[in-house]
Structure formats: C-alpha cells, structure tokens
Design a protein around this motif. Structure first.
Motif, PDB file in Angstrom:
ATOM      1  N   TYR A 531      12.220 -22.676 -20.744  1.00  0.00           N
ATOM      2  CA  TYR A 531      11.836 -22.580 -19.332  1.00  0.00           C
ATOM      3  C   TYR A 531      10.343 -22.846 -19.158  1.00  0.00           C
ATOM      4  O   TYR A 531       9.920 -23.615 -18.285  1.00  0.00           O
ATOM      5  N   ASP A 535       8.466 -25.979 -17.008  1.00  0.00           N
ATOM      6  CA  ASP A 535       7.616 -25.735 -15.846  1.00  0.00           C
ATOM      7  C   ASP A 535       6.193 -26.248 -16.051  1.00  0.00           C
ATOM      8  O   ASP A 535       5.577 -26.768 -15.123  1.00  0.00           O
ATOM      9  N   ASN A 572       3.257 -20.032 -12.572  1.00  0.00           N
ATOM     10  CA  ASN A 572       4.469 -20.784 -12.248  1.00  0.00           C
ATOM     11  C   ASN A 572       4.212 -21.801 -11.148  1.00  0.00           C
ATOM     12  O   ASN A 572       3.543 -21.518 -10.149  1.00  0.00           O
ATOM     13  N   VAL A 574       7.127 -23.606 -10.012  1.00  0.00           N
ATOM     14  CA  VAL A 574       8.367 -23.354  -9.271  1.00  0.00           C
ATOM     15  C   VAL A 574       8.469 -21.851  -9.039  1.00  0.00           C
ATOM     16  O   VAL A 574       8.636 -21.076  -9.973  1.00  0.00           O
ATOM     17  N   GLU A 577      11.452 -17.912  -9.635  1.00  0.00           N
ATOM     18  CA  GLU A 577      12.185 -17.873 -10.893  1.00  0.00           C
ATOM     19  C   GLU A 577      12.104 -16.483 -11.508  1.00  0.00           C
ATOM     20  O   GLU A 577      11.213 -15.689 -11.206  1.00  0.00           O
TER      21      GLU A 577
END
Length: 661
Positions: A531, A535, A572, A574, A577
């Motif tokens: 993940y 990102d 982050n 995005v 999350e």
C-alpha cells in the motif's frame, strides 16, 4: 588436432563446396611419444583440409572470451601455416587494456579540483564492438563471456551515429559535438571531442574530452566552429596512454623530518593482508574471526591492482606465482613502505602510495582505538572498520585476509559514498563474504585537509572513504530501543535507503523460510509494504521509477531512485484509507524513515515474480504502476547494416531509455 564438422554444425559451404570435399569432422590425438611421426601423420590426414578455400592465409585477432579458470578475458591471435594448420597465442585482455582503463582515473586525479572537465578513453574493434569502456566492469571480474556491445549504445553524444561512421572509416581524426547532461536535475551544456587512431586495422583507440560550456551564446555551432574547436583541443590531447608518471600532481601526505622520524616508521604495527603466508613465522597472534584468518592486534593493509604501476602484472603474479614468491613480494612491499632511509627500491607501487598509506594509517589508529574502547555503546555490534583511498589503498581492522581480486572502488558502499559525497550513506543488506551473515555498511567520504577547514562538496574531490559494517537487524533494534511508539499495536516503523531497499523493518525479527522472507537480504519496500509503495508513487518529488540497459547481458533493469534532497514530511496522497503514513529524509544521509499506522493493509498489490527477477509485464512501464525492482530481456537488435527508416527509429527510441554511465 581436428577439422571442422561442417554438416553437424550447419555451417554454410555453398560458396566453396565441391562434391569431392569431405564435410565430416576428423580428430587426431597427439602425444609426446609420437613426436617423430606427428608431422607425417598430420600432413597425411589433414593435407587436403588445410588448403584453399578452407583456410585464410592471414593472421586474425579474435573477439575476447572469458576464461573460466582465471575469470579474465582472453584474446586469441591466430595464423594459418599451410598445409599443417593454425598456430595461435592467447593474451589477457586486461594486459592489453590496463593503460586505457587507468586513463580515466589518472585524468580525474590530475584535474582533481575541476569538475567541469573530464577525459576518458575507449577501445573498439574495427566493426564497432567495444572492448574497453568506463561503463564496463573490469575484464578480470566477469563470470562469463558478455554479449558483444556496439559503441553506439554506450555513447550518448548528439549525432553519434555520424561520429561512429567517421571513427570506423577514417584512420585518424577528431570531431566535436555539443551534448546536454542532467546533473542535480538541471541540464548543463558540454562540448565533447572525440580523437581516434586506427591500430593496424584491428583496433581503434579513442580519447574523449568533455568540457562544460557557458550558456551565453547560441547553442548551435556551425561545422566550421566545431572544426576550429577540435583543432584547438587536439593540441592538448596527445593520443598516447603512458603509464602513470612519476611526477604526479596528486596531493600527497608529507611526514615531517624529525628525530623520531625513523622510529615512527619502524614502529608502525601494520601488516599486509596476506596472513595466510605467515604460518610458522608471525602467526602467533592470528585467530579465526567468523570465517576469516584475522588478527586483533594490528591493522591490515590491502593494495588493489590500481595501487600498482602495472595493475595486470600484480593480478597475474598473484594467480601464477608460488607462495614463496608471493611472500617475497609481500615482504618487499612492507619493507619499502616502512623504509626510513629511502634506499629501498619501489616494488612497483605508484609514486604517491607510500605517503597515502602513511596518511590513512594515522586515521586508522583513531578508528582502532574507538573499536577497542570498551565503553562504546556500539562495541558489540560493529563487525569491522575500514578506510579506502581513491588510489586503491585499503586498511581494515580487525585485520583480515581478502581476495586478491577485491577492488574497493567496485563495491556498493564505495560508489554510493562518492555519489552522495559529504553524506552518511548506508548500503542495502548483503551477505558478508567474511562469514558474519547479513550485514549493512555505513560509509562517509573524506576530503583533503585544508588549513582554513572550508569545504565545498561541489568543488572538492573526495580522497578516501571511511566505513564500518553492522549486523543486518541492528537498525531495527535501535528503533525499538529508542522509539517506544514503534512497539505499539498497528504501528510499523521502517528505514530504507535511497533505492528503496529496507534496512529496518518488523519482519527482520522473523526467520527466513520457504514461505516468508525468501528474498532476504534484498528486501524492497515494494515486497513488504504494497500500500505504501502504491501511494508514494504519487509524490513526484519523492521517488522516480527509472530504467537502464545492461547491454553485456542484454537486459533492461527497472529500479527506483528516491530524492535525497527532500526537505519535508510527506503523508497520504489518497485520503480516507485505513493505512496512514509519514515519510521523511534523515538529514545528511541517504536514509528515509517511515511510520505506518495500519489497521489493515489489504487492497494494494505490487506485481513481483516469486521465481526470478523478471518483470511480470515487460511491455509496459508507467511511473504510477507499482512493481518490484526487476529486469526484462532486451528485444532483439537489428543489424547495424540495415538502413531502412524503421530500424533507425527503433535504435533511437531504444537509446532514450538508457541510463548513460
């Protein structure tokens, strides 16, 4: 003696085949007991075969191949002796090219304070195949014969296809061109001049001179300007590769002449690294340190081939000489280095090496005391300390035996330290040849001492690298000891270096098995934190995904490069999350720290092969696609003789993704 089996190996015989010719191979064994009949028997059996058009009445120099025993490239020179057969001699490529390989290093040192100008040399065959080039590994460090590499794939100059044609077709000449190189993410303008000479229609030697140009004025130069510039430069570029001159402009360490001068040299507790030759002589203080013969009493000195006037002679003698002869060489070297009278002859070392050993020894004495200090918090974790100069001198403590082919300048810690001069760098974890398991090396550059103590990374040239080895999991232990946050549930703390390889991660506390951690020690951010890897690719100022071409094994390598000038904390991209993270650069280093607050890492995936290093999708490479560092087979290259537009476009497009040396 044997003749070729044309039928079995499908060799084209249409140009000369006649029905009476026998195409099957024949073999005739020769022994010492048959010396009286060798000529008669060979003539009778092969008399018809060794005639035109089977053999060419000329001598030939063949493309080098790697010899398995010495791991050195061999050049075969053959000559036809009709009607008996072929005679030949094998030469070491490293012997033929040692001056060419050393030329770039020599020029770098002579212009140590001028980073706007540099020179190097390359050697090619008459058809353009490259034999020696700064982008190649050393000839004695290869395991198998590399694929042929045309010079056009190694030179990134503007219009090099035209320059290549001139180099191959004209016996001597020079030509200049303008190139643009990206340094520190800025394009800089340089003038590059090629000056070449054809050697017996077999090899072509070329010296390349690159000098930075001011931005003022037009960027387009007429052919007349180029010719004039080339003519001016040619006077300062004598096409001669002499061995290292005894008169050198390299800075030297000078020892003050005083009453205790002789006592200083004779009391140096410095041993040559060949501890295996000391059995029964000075072996009383030798011990086993992991898997190495070692001594805890003294610093050991290693001199790589670059420290000698003739690098090849040094390597060849170590391969071929008897232990007694090697011991005599070692004693001669140490006697010369410790000589206070100046009466002992130089045993083949370059002129500045004696002073350099003296300077590094003084620095190593400080490191030795630090290593032996029982009060230090790192005493139980530092495996070894060492310091290496740019001229091939290496001092190690605890002293240990090293392979004679060892070259500090080819090691990752050395190259990374020079690449990030003035910063503390770490390498990715690797398996220690000395037997201490998986380790990480920390290194830093040393600059020439100045009275005003003012240094500039842009202007100054590093003269040495100082380094130490630590166990694989030390960094994560340090995190757990000093950062209580990292012991909390759902919190992950990790460190990685500037290419994304992990140097601290919670999985380092787990054992390696066939199911988990099977990539250890080369574990990448994309292997462990999918993940996070997906990102961070959205942060354009943090990481770039690059590709380069390795023409010697014909693969395309994909890898990551992180921005070591980062000056902010990134979070982050995005939002919303379940995994939150923060990443920052540790100032003055190539280390990045990341903290993850993760309740569930599901939903992200980075394609990785579990079998080999091959990319799972070689037809696509996008900056936003997360994938593990991998390689793809190189597409088949069309012959250079093809002149249609499509083939030329393919070559040009292919060169654009090449990360030039």
């Amino acid at each position: 003696i044997s003749s070729q089996n044309y039928s079995k190996y499908d060799i084209d015989t249409r140009e000369w085949y006649k029905p009476e010719h026998v195409l099957v191979g024949k073999l005739f064994m020769l022994t010492k007991t048959q010396q009286d009949v060798i000529l008669q028997s060979a003539t009778a059996i092969f008399g018809k075969d060794f005639q035109e058009p089977y053999m060419q009445k000329t001598w030939q120099v063949h493309t080098p191949i790697v010899e398995a025993h010495s791991r050195d490239s061999i050049v075969s020179i053959t000559h036809v002796v009709l009607p008996f057969g072929v005679i030949g001699v094998d030469l070491y490529l490293s012997d033929l090219t040692e001056d060419i390989i050393s030329y770039q290093q020599q020029q770098q040192q002579l212009s140590m304070n001028n980073k706007n100008e540099y020179l190097y040399a390359f050697l090619i065959e008459a058809d353009g195949n490259t034999l020696a080039h700064p982008a190649f590994p050393r000839a004695f460090a290869q395991n198998q014969t590399p694929f042929p590499v045309d010079i056009q794939y190694l030179e990134n100059s503007t219009e090099f296809s035209n320059i290549r044609h001139k180099i191959l077709s004209e016996e001597t000449g020079n030509v200049s061109t303008i190139i643009y190189l990206t340094k520190n993410r800025k394009k800089e303008k340089y003038r590059r001049t090629y000056q070449w000479h054809n050697i017996l229609q077999i090899y072509i030697l070329c010296i390349v001179h690159t000098i930075k140009q001011e931005d003022s004025g037009s960027t387009v130069h007429s052919s007349g300007d180029s010719k004039q510039a080339a003519a001016v430069l040619s006077g300062s570029l004598p096409l001669a590769l002499n061995r290292f001159s005894s008169k050198s402009n390299i800075p030297m360490y000078h020892q003050q002449q005083s009453d205790d001068y002789e006592e200083y040299y004779t009391s140096i507790d410095l041993m040559y690294h060949r501890l295996d030759l000391l059995a029964g002589r000075e072996a009383t203080n030798l011990c086993r340190y992991f898997r190495q013969i070692a001594t805890l009493d003294a610093v050991t000195l290693f001199l790589s081939s670059l420290a000698f006037e003739s690098p090849f002679t040094f390597l060849h003698n170590n391969r071929m000489s008897s232990p007694q002869s090697q011991l005599h060489t070692v004693e001669s070297i140490m006697a010369y280095l410790k000589d206070s009278t100046g009466l002992l002859a130089n045993p083949g070392l370059r002129p500045q090496i004696r002073q350099e050993v003296n300077g590094l020894y003084n620095a190593m004495q400080h490191l030795k005391k630090r290593h032996q200090d029982s009060r230090g918090s790192l005493k139980n974790y530092i495996i070894r300390r060492y310091i290496a100069s740019v001229n091939g001198v290496l001092l190690v403590f605890p002293g240990c035996l090293l392979n004679n082919n060892y070259d500090p300048s080819q090691r990752v810690w050395y190259r990374k330290a020079l690449q990030h001069a003035g910063k503390v760098i770490t390498t990715e974890p690797y398996l220690d040849a000395g037997g201490s398991g998986y380790i990480i090396t920390i290194a830093h550059t040393i600059f020439e001492g100045k009275s005003n103590a003012l240094h500039s990374i842009e202007r100054d040239q590093p003269i040495a690298i100082v380094a130490l080895d630590l166990p694989y999991a030390y960094f994560y232990k340090m995190i757990l000891d000093y950062v209580p946050l990292c012991q909390m549930h759902n919190i992950k703390c990790l460190l990685f270096e500037n290419e994304g390889y992990l140097i601290a991660h919670p999985s380092m506390l787990e054992p390696k098995s066939s199911i988990k951690n099977q990539r250890r020690p080369h574990e990448h951010l994309t292997h462990k934190e999918s993940y996070l890897s997906n990102d961070i690719l959205n942060h354009k100022n943090l990481v770039r995904k690059l590709a380069c071409a390795n023409y010697q094994n014909r693969t395309l390598q994909r890898y990551y490069v992180f921005n070591t000038s980062l000056n902010e904390i990134l979070n982050n991209v995005v939002h919303g999350e379940r995994t939150k993270y923060a990443i920052a650069l540790l100032k003055g280093s190539n280390i990045f720290a990341a903290v993850l607050n993760s309740t569930c890492d599901g939903g992200a995936f980075c394609p990785c092969s579990t079998i080999d290093r091959q990319c799972l999708n070689c037809k696509r490479m996008d900056q936003a696609d997360c994938e593990c560092p991998c390689e793809c087979p190189m597409p088949l290259m069309q012959p250079l003789a093809e002149s249609d537009e499509n083939s030329n476009k393919e070559h040009l497009a292919y060169l654009n993704i090449t990360n030039q040396f």
